[in-house]
Design a protein around this motif. Structure first.
Motif, PDB file in Angstrom:
ATOM      1  N   THR A   1      10.098   4.710  -7.776  1.00  0.00           N
ATOM      2  CA  THR A   1       8.868   4.732  -7.917  1.00  0.00           C
ATOM      3  C   THR A   1       8.271   6.105  -7.726  1.00  0.00           C
ATOM      4  N   GLY A   2       7.225   6.612  -7.978  1.00  0.00           N
ATOM      5  CA  GLY A   2       7.192   8.543  -7.197  1.00  0.00           C
ATOM      6  C   GLY A   2       6.305   7.990  -6.076  1.00  0.00           C
ATOM      7  N   THR A   3       5.499   8.471  -5.424  1.00  0.00           N
ATOM      8  CA  THR A   3       4.989   8.095  -4.229  1.00  0.00           C
ATOM      9  C   THR A   3       4.221   9.460  -3.277  1.00  0.00           C
TER      10      THR A   3
ATOM     11  N   PHE B   1       1.405  -1.648  -0.381  1.00  0.00           N
ATOM     12  CA  PHE B   1       0.128   0.039  -0.077  1.00  0.00           C
ATOM     13  C   PHE B   1       1.022   0.978   0.248  1.00  0.00           C
ATOM     14  N   TYR B   2      -0.027   2.489   0.294  1.00  0.00           N
ATOM     15  CA  TYR B   2       1.399   3.238   0.302  1.00  0.00           C
ATOM     16  C   TYR B   2       2.420   3.749   0.590  1.00  0.00           C
ATOM     17  N   ASN B   3       2.296   3.627   2.191  1.00  0.00           N
ATOM     18  CA  ASN B   3       3.499   3.193   3.443  1.00  0.00           C
ATOM     19  C   ASN B   3       4.257   2.220   3.029  1.00  0.00           C
ATOM     20  N   GLN B   4       3.802   1.303   2.658  1.00  0.00           N
ATOM     21  CA  GLN B   4       4.734   0.323   2.347  1.00  0.00           C
ATOM     22  C   GLN B   4       4.901  -0.309   0.398  1.00  0.00           C
ATOM     23  N   PRO B   5       5.316   0.801  -0.540  1.00  0.00           N
ATOM     24  CA  PRO B   5       5.067   0.483  -2.308  1.00  0.00           C
ATOM     25  C   PRO B   5       5.192  -1.024  -2.981  1.00  0.00           C
ATOM     26  N   ALA B   6       6.175  -1.297  -2.579  1.00  0.00           N
ATOM     27  CA  ALA B   6       6.679  -2.545  -3.484  1.00  0.00           C
ATOM     28  C   ALA B   6       6.716  -3.605  -2.628  1.00  0.00           C
TER      29      ALA B   6
ATOM     30  N   ARG C   1       3.877  -3.603  -7.480  1.00  0.00           N
ATOM     31  CA  ARG C   1       3.965  -2.136  -7.202  1.00  0.00           C
ATOM     32  C   ARG C   1       2.944  -1.454  -6.103  1.00  0.00           C
ATOM     33  N   HIS C   2       3.433  -0.334  -5.706  1.00  0.00           N
ATOM     34  CA  HIS C   2       2.271   0.173  -5.550  1.00  0.00           C
ATOM     35  C   HIS C   2       2.740   1.529  -6.455  1.00  0.00           C
ATOM     36  N   GLU C   3       1.828   2.405  -7.600  1.00  0.00           N
ATOM     37  CA  GLU C   3       2.968   3.255  -8.518  1.00  0.00           C
ATOM     38  C   GLU C   3       1.981   4.393  -8.125  1.00  0.00           C
ATOM     39  N   GLY C   4       1.172   5.006  -7.429  1.00  0.00           N
ATOM     40  CA  GLY C   4       0.056   6.514  -6.846  1.00  0.00           C
ATOM     41  C   GLY C   4      -0.914   7.017  -8.221  1.00  0.00           C
ATOM     42  N   LYS C   5      -1.492   7.810  -7.235  1.00  0.00           N
ATOM     43  CA  LYS C   5      -2.637   8.376  -7.675  1.00  0.00           C
ATOM     44  C   LYS C   5      -2.181   9.708  -9.482  1.00  0.00           C
ATOM     45  N   ARG C   6      -2.903   9.589 -10.153  1.00  0.00           N
ATOM     46  CA  ARG C   6      -3.133  10.428 -11.208  1.00  0.00           C
ATOM     47  C   ARG C   6      -4.707  11.334 -11.099  1.00  0.00           C
ATOM     48  N   GLU C   7      -4.873  12.727 -11.947  1.00  0.00           N
ATOM     49  CA  GLU C   7      -6.053  13.064 -11.466  1.00  0.00           C
ATOM     50  C   GLU C   7      -5.597  13.511 -13.173  1.00  0.00           C
ATOM     51  N   ALA C   8      -6.689  13.378 -14.505  1.00  0.00           N
ATOM     52  CA  ALA C   8      -6.772  14.247 -15.044  1.00  0.00           C
ATOM     53  C   ALA C   8      -8.624  14.329 -15.199  1.00  0.00           C
ATOM     54  N   GLY C   9      -8.803  15.080 -16.040  1.00  0.00           N
ATOM     55  CA  GLY C   9     -10.377  15.572 -16.746  1.00  0.00           C
ATOM     56  C   GLY C   9     -11.665  14.887 -15.098  1.00  0.00           C
ATOM     57  N   GLY C  10     -10.980  15.503 -14.184  1.00  0.00           N
ATOM     58  CA  GLY C  10     -12.494  15.110 -13.671  1.00  0.00           C
ATOM     59  C   GLY C  10     -12.387  13.537 -12.662  1.00  0.00           C
ATOM     60  N   ARG C  11     -11.705  13.399 -13.264  1.00  0.00           N
ATOM     61  CA  ARG C  11     -11.135  11.313 -12.591  1.00  0.00           C
ATOM     62  C   ARG C  11     -10.448  11.233 -11.975  1.00  0.00           C
TER      63      ARG C  11
ATOM     64  N   LYS D   1      11.782  16.304  -9.125  1.00  0.00           N
ATOM     65  CA  LYS D   1      10.903  14.858  -8.167  1.00  0.00           C
ATOM     66  C   LYS D   1       9.356  14.856  -7.877  1.00  0.00           C
ATOM     67  N   GLN D   2       8.858  15.643  -8.448  1.00  0.00           N
ATOM     68  CA  GLN D   2       7.239  16.006  -8.245  1.00  0.00           C
ATOM     69  C   GLN D   2       6.997  15.589  -9.875  1.00  0.00           C
ATOM     70  N   HIS D   3       7.752  15.337 -10.970  1.00  0.00           N
ATOM     71  CA  HIS D   3       7.483  15.040 -12.669  1.00  0.00           C
ATOM     72  C   HIS D   3       7.942  13.586 -12.722  1.00  0.00           C
ATOM     73  N   PHE D   4       8.477  12.247 -11.938  1.00  0.00           N
ATOM     74  CA  PHE D   4       8.752  11.037 -12.075  1.00  0.00           C
ATOM     75  C   PHE D   4       7.597  10.325 -11.470  1.00  0.00           C
ATOM     76  N   ARG D   5       7.381   9.566 -12.534  1.00  0.00           N
ATOM     77  CA  ARG D   5       6.169   8.719 -11.960  1.00  0.00           C
ATOM     78  C   ARG D   5       6.817   7.193 -11.734  1.00  0.00           C
ATOM     79  N   ARG D   6       7.620   6.850 -12.670  1.00  0.00           N
ATOM     80  CA  ARG D   6       8.847   5.902 -12.381  1.00  0.00           C
ATOM     81  C   ARG D   6      10.323   5.972 -13.560  1.00  0.00           C
ATOM     82  N   ILE D   7      11.211   5.725 -12.522  1.00  0.00           N
ATOM     83  CA  ILE D   7      12.575   5.401 -13.997  1.00  0.00           C
ATOM     84  C   ILE D   7      13.110   3.661 -13.219  1.00  0.00           C
ATOM     85  N   LEU D   8      13.246   2.711 -14.070  1.00  0.00           N
ATOM     86  CA  LEU D   8      13.410   1.847 -13.740  1.00  0.00           C
ATOM     87  C   LEU D   8      15.274   2.152 -14.691  1.00  0.00           C
ATOM     88  N   VAL D   9      16.165   1.766 -14.483  1.00  0.00           N
ATOM     89  CA  VAL D   9      17.579   2.087 -14.134  1.00  0.00           C
ATOM     90  C   VAL D   9      18.638   0.122 -14.857  1.00  0.00           C
TER      91      VAL D   9
END
Length: 440
Positions: free
Chosen positions: A398-400, A49-54, A61-71, A342-350
């Motif tokens: 992963t950005g949370t 969950f959000y406090n233990q994301p992987a 893995r918990h990827e986090g929230k996104r908001e667009a178009g009222g959803r 960092k607020q722009h990063f959703r995920r980075i896979l090295v």
């Protein structure tokens, strides 16, 4: 899908999306997952969950929230191919914060093939009223394959009640001790010589769901430390594979990701099986790369191939500083991530690929170090390679929201014939990009 129905799903990387319509007075919601054996978790580590994301296996893995178009959507990435054999069921749950699910309009859960972005299953409107937590669906094994079932089981006790039902131990709020009876006033004592005392240590806290967490108590007053606390190095392992950059003090400035390696001068196991010398040469050329996905949905790759070195002060805010062929500790291959964005990063896979000089990572000693500008270094070593791999996923960042979580991957991948290493790692992690041949 109607409640109680099931459907087969592909054994690949799947994105599970919890979605609803936002608006004034609409409670927030959070997606979570529980990995079960015999109907319960093996330990609290099987709760994502959000406090233990992987999960330690990398399967969820918990990827986090996104908001667009009222959803609003909150998503989990579930790689069924990486679910441990002992795990029989992966529960997909949701909890609300600020009100019951009866006030959350257009609630749904959707399962998508992460690489193809096609819908594999969808369950709408579980009929919520006073519930503050829901088991919306589950993945389960049946005759060697995976299926998804629409469940729709609600709880009015929140995430705490749901978690407890599956064997999660939730911390209880500490009870305040009763006030001691007032003693009659005594004569003022003689002045005492001040001495330094060490406050009693407290047991470490474990992450608990937001709805179960107690309000923080005021910190005890303690004497100032004689020396400042200095951050220490964090080594990621299979047992402890992830860490928060914020907890390590890495909240701004540059984060340098370094790969260095040494080659053992001996025959590799795979070369011996094939009856020919190992192909690890002094001109071994490894390429440190990364796939990135930003919060605006843009995706790409940073790598020496094709001169895609990125940029530090404009998207993607990631830069590769060169192409090293020595693997030296002081140089090696370096990626720099600008934590000021960092607020722009959703995920980075090295990840790292073998460009030339070897047929696999066998007989290669490699260490990955992530050094924040203002925090403790994070490092880990790669396991011994026992497969004919030419690409290795190193770390997933992963950005949370306001934090970045670093997950040790150390996962060797074997490309299919005619498939590039980049396309192989893309498919394994569900990036969904189009690839064309390139060269340095």
């Amino acid at each position: 899908m109607p409640k109680g129905s099931n459907t087969p799903v592909p054994t690949t990387a799947l994105r599970v999306e919890l979605g609803w319509r936002s608006g004034p007075g609409v409670p927030d919601a959070d997606a979570s997952a529980l990995l079960l054996v015999g109907g319960t978790v093996r330990s609290d580590a099987d709760f994502v969950f959000y406090n233990q994301p992987a999960h330690s296996s990398g399967a969820v893995r918990h990827e986090g929230k996104r908001e667009a178009g009222g959803r609003v959507t909150d998503s989990l990435l579930v790689d069924l191919a990486r679910v441990e054999p002992a795990i029989e069921t992966v529960i997909l749950a949701a909890s609300s914060d600020g009100g019951p699910f009866g006030r959350v309009p257009d609630l749904y859960i959707e399962v998508r093939d992460a690489a193809r972005n096609t819908v594999a299953a969808r369950f709408d409107n579980p009929g919520a009223t006073v519930e503050t937590a829901f088991v919306l669906g589950e993945f389960y094994r049946r005759q060697g394959a995976w299926k998804f079932r629409a469940v729709g089981q609600g709880y009015d006790t929140g995430l705490e009640g749901l978690a407890t039902d599956y064997g999660i131990s939730v911390d209880e709020p500490p009870q305040a001790p009763p006030a001691p009876p007032q003693a009659p006033p005594a004569a003022p004592p003689a002045p005492a010589v001040p001495t330094a005392t060490t406050p009693p240590s407290a047991p470490p806290a474990t992450p608990v769901p937001r709805s179960a967490a107690a309000a923080p108590s005021p910190p005890p007053t303690a004497a100032p430390s004689a020396e400042p606390v200095r951050p220490t190095k964090v080594t990621l392992t299979k047992a402890a594979p992830s860490v928060s950059l914020t907890k390590q003090g890495g909240t701004s400035g540059a984060l340098r990701v370094n790969l260095n390696w040494q080659v053992r001068k001996q025959f590799s196991g795979w070369a011996r099986k094939l009856g020919r010398p190992a192909a690890l040469h002094d001109d071994l050329d490894l390429d440190l790369c990364c796939l990135y996905e930003l919060t605006d949905g843009s995706k790409g790759v940073v790598q020496a191939l094709g001169n895609a070195f990125g940029s530090l002060h404009q998207p993607p805010f990631i830069h590769l500083d060169g192409d090293d062929r020595t693997g030296a500790v002081t140089t090696g291959e370096n990626l720099t991530v600008n934590l000021d964005h960092k607020q722009h990063f959703r995920r980075i896979l090295v990840f790292v690929t073998i460009y030339e000089g070897a047929r696999s990572f066998a007989d290669l000693h490699a260490t990955v170090t992530l050094q924040p500008q203002h925090g403790a270094p994070i490092d880990f070593s790669l396991d011994e390679c026992t497969v004919p791999s030419t690409v290795c996923a190193l770390a997933l960042i992963t950005g949370t929201g306001s934090d970045l979580v670093v997950q040790r991957e150390a996962r060797y991948l074997v490309p299919e014939r005619g498939v590039s290493p980049q396309r192989t790692v893309d498919h394994a992690y569900g990036w969904g990009m189009n690839w064309t041949p390139g060269r340095k």
